[in-house]
Design a protein around this motif. Structure first.
Motif, mmCIF file in Angstrom:
data_model
loop_
_atom_site.group_PDB
_atom_site.id
_atom_site.type_symbol
_atom_site.label_atom_id
_atom_site.label_comp_id
_atom_site.label_asym_id
_atom_site.label_seq_id
_atom_site.Cartn_x
_atom_site.Cartn_y
_atom_site.Cartn_z
ATOM 1 N N ILE A 8 0.856 -1.200 0.000
ATOM 2 C CA ILE A 8 0.000 0.000 0.000
ATOM 3 C C ILE A 8 0.882 1.237 0.000
ATOM 4 C CG2 ILE A 8 -1.796 1.282 1.235
ATOM 5 C CD1 ILE A 8 -2.658 -1.331 2.536
ATOM 6 N N ASN A 9 0.452 2.264 -0.770
ATOM 7 C CA ASN A 9 1.140 3.551 -0.770
ATOM 8 C C ASN A 9 0.111 4.662 -0.971
ATOM 9 O OD1 ASN A 9 3.262 5.480 -0.818
ATOM 10 N ND2 ASN A 9 3.124 5.544 -3.049
ATOM 11 N N THR A 10 0.409 5.855 -0.443
ATOM 12 C CA THR A 10 -0.458 7.032 -0.555
ATOM 13 C C THR A 10 0.309 8.154 -1.221
ATOM 14 O OG1 THR A 10 -1.623 6.406 1.471
ATOM 15 C CG2 THR A 10 -1.864 8.690 0.727
ATOM 16 N N GLY A 11 -0.342 8.805 -2.198
ATOM 17 C CA GLY A 11 0.316 9.908 -2.882
ATOM 18 C C GLY A 11 -0.510 10.408 -4.055
ATOM 19 N N ASN A 49 3.720 3.290 -8.831
ATOM 20 C CA ASN A 49 4.901 2.433 -8.923
ATOM 21 C C ASN A 49 5.397 2.013 -7.539
ATOM 22 O OD1 ASN A 49 4.826 2.779 -11.700
ATOM 23 N ND2 ASN A 49 6.155 4.588 -11.635
ATOM 24 N N ILE A 50 5.367 2.964 -6.581
ATOM 25 C CA ILE A 50 5.827 2.634 -5.238
ATOM 26 C C ILE A 50 4.898 1.617 -4.582
ATOM 27 C CG2 ILE A 50 6.198 3.606 -2.941
ATOM 28 C CD1 ILE A 50 7.083 6.185 -4.279
ATOM 29 N N ALA A 51 3.577 1.767 -4.787
ATOM 30 C CA ALA A 51 2.644 0.785 -4.231
ATOM 31 C C ALA A 51 2.923 -0.605 -4.779
ATOM 32 C CB ALA A 51 1.208 1.209 -4.543
ATOM 33 N N THR A 86 4.001 2.235 3.037
ATOM 34 C CA THR A 86 5.060 3.249 3.012
ATOM 35 C C THR A 86 4.915 4.200 4.192
ATOM 36 O OG1 THR A 86 3.727 4.718 1.658
ATOM 37 C CG2 THR A 86 5.144 3.159 0.497
ATOM 38 N N ASP A 87 5.917 5.068 4.332
ATOM 39 C CA ASP A 87 5.889 6.056 5.407
ATOM 40 C C ASP A 87 4.707 7.004 5.242
ATOM 41 O OD1 ASP A 87 7.281 7.269 7.752
ATOM 42 O OD2 ASP A 87 7.395 8.982 6.390
#
Length: 453
Positions: A366-369, A391-393, A408-409
């Motif tokens: 999981i990632n947020t952005g 891409n980071i997710a 992610t952070d």
């Protein structure tokens, strides 16, 4: 001197002719009478002779205490309507009753540059102007009655010879206009009217035959149109439902209305990637149909979770599942909704029956952005996401561990107050270098997962 002027002002009003028995009076906003057209004086205990002495004090009369019944009732009617004389800012008309007789009252403010702010009130009995109207009405009625009697007598004489045949044709025509075509009129002995009757009867028969044929053709056409409309409606509903299964409702509606769906930028969204661990080796050991059926069972359960938490499924690639929160409709709790779905996906995979003959584990990232979302292309299009956050997710999923949810952070900062998270530490992420990540373990005590739909 002022008292004398007000008396003179009242004498002036008394000389005004207002209808036959109309009256008028002027008052201040406080209700104190200034002048009246009646014989009543605007002062209490008015002396026989006014002496112009500075020390003389004369008490003014309030209109509601007037001894004149019409003045008193008119002022009371104004107070009932406006509650206070101060509220009368424009001309108004009212109606009141005194001793069973109706009166009309007209009130109008009077102001000037010297500070005068008075109310001018005029009252007129209804009978003053209704008597002449009633007399004229009676005369008109008598004239109308006399004219009507003469017209009736002339009409009777004329109808004996001409009007009756014409009336029969007229009546038949009205019946035809109402839809009754079964009309035939009697042929008159008068040559001209007889010819007219014969032509009318022939026209009626032809019209009836034509209309019957038209009704039959119209019924057949309506049946065909209704059948075709129903078929088109069903096809349209199928197409719309298919589009809604492919695209978000807002995007599908925009495409159907404008045939356009430009890409949109979203400042913040939360993306989830999930992958079934060991799926490649499983697919090599079982039949393709069994593989697809099992995968369909798992992804159908994930689809229900997507619907439960109000999220948007983006796509599936093989055994990978992608879902996003916070678009196409923005919502403040998108990160929490994704976290709830991830925990439920993890729980489902732990409790699901043995689908492929062995236990299964899922790896979630999981990632947020910020992201870009939209539909591109004109054939076999899908609603998709682009951006570094996506891409980071994906890297969070691919660099994770079986049975774990790696975030992610950025996601950690959104969830730390309501969820249990454990630092994994710094890991090397392809294309990004070292990144601090966390394991999402569960919800804090007292925090419940809630559906948004």
């Amino acid at each position: 001197m002022t008292s004398l002027n007000l008396v003179m002002f009242g004498d002036f009003l008394s000389k005004l002719k207002i209808g036959k028995t109309g009256q008028s009076f002027i008052l201040e906003r406080s209700g104190e009478m200034i002048a009246t057209s009646t014989e009543e004086k605007p002062f209490k205990n008015y002396p026989e002779k006014v002496v112009e002495l500075p020390e003389q004090r004369v008490e003014r009369l309030n209109v509601v205490n007037s001894s004149n019944a019409i003045t008193q009732k008119a002022s009371q009617a104004l107070l009932e309507q406006f509650h206070d004389f101060q509220n009368i800012q424009a001309s108004h008309q009212l109606k009141f009753t005194v001793d069973g007789k109706n009166y009309f009252v007209q009130v109008a403010p009077f102001r000037d540059s010297k500070g005068i702010d008075w109310l001018v009130v005029v009252t007129i009995p209804e009978a003053d102007f209704m008597n002449q109207i009633n007399a004229n009405t009676q005369t008109t009625i008598l004239l109308c009655l006399a004219t009507l009697i003469m017209a009736i007598l002339l009409g009777i004489l004329t109808a004996r010879r001409i009007i009756r045949p014409v009336e029969r044709i007229t009546t038949a025509s009205e019946a035809i206009a109402e839809g009754n075509l079964n009309q035939q009129v009697e042929v008159s002995s008068i040559i001209e009217l007889g010819k007219l009757a014969n032509v009318f009867n022939g026209m009626t028969k032809q019209l009836k035959d034509s209309l019957d044929a038209l009704h039959l053709a119209n019924e057949e056409l309506e049946a065909r149109v209704e059948q075709r409309t129903g078929e088109l409606r069903q096809e349209k509903e199928k197409s719309e439902q298919l589009l809604l299964n492919i695209l978000p409702a807002e995007i599908a509606d925009r495409l159907m209305r404008t045939n356009e769906s430009p890409a949109e930028h979203f400042e913040e969204a939360t993306i989830l990637f999930a992958d079934i661990v060991g799926f490649t080796s499983i697919s090599a050991r079982i039949e393709p149909l069994q593989l697809v059926a099992g995968l369909n069972q798992i992804f159908s359960a994930f689809d229900q979770l997507t619907e439960k938490y109000g999220l948007e499924k983006i796509k599936t690639i093989g055994d990978a599942y992608m879902v996003v929160g916070g678009l196409p409709a923005s919502r403040p709790d998108h990160c929490e909704a994704i976290a709830n779905m991830a925990l439920d996906m993890q729980a489902y995979m732990q409790e699901v029956e043995n689908i492929f003959g062995e236990s299964l584990q899922i790896r979630i990232g999981i990632n947020t952005g910020p992201v870009i979302a939209g539909v591109i292309g004109i054939k076999k299009f899908i609603y998709d996401l682009w951006g570094d956050a996506v891409n980071i997710a994906s890297r969070m999923e691919s660099h994770g561990k079986p049975g774990y949810i790696q975030v992610t952070d950025a996601t950690y900062l959104k969830l730390q107050n309501k969820y249990l998270l454990e630092p994994r530490g710094t890991i090397e992420v392809k294309g990004r270098g070292e990144m601090m990540t966390y394991w999402l373990l569960g919800r804090r005590e007292g925090i419940l997962a809630t559906s948004t739909r």
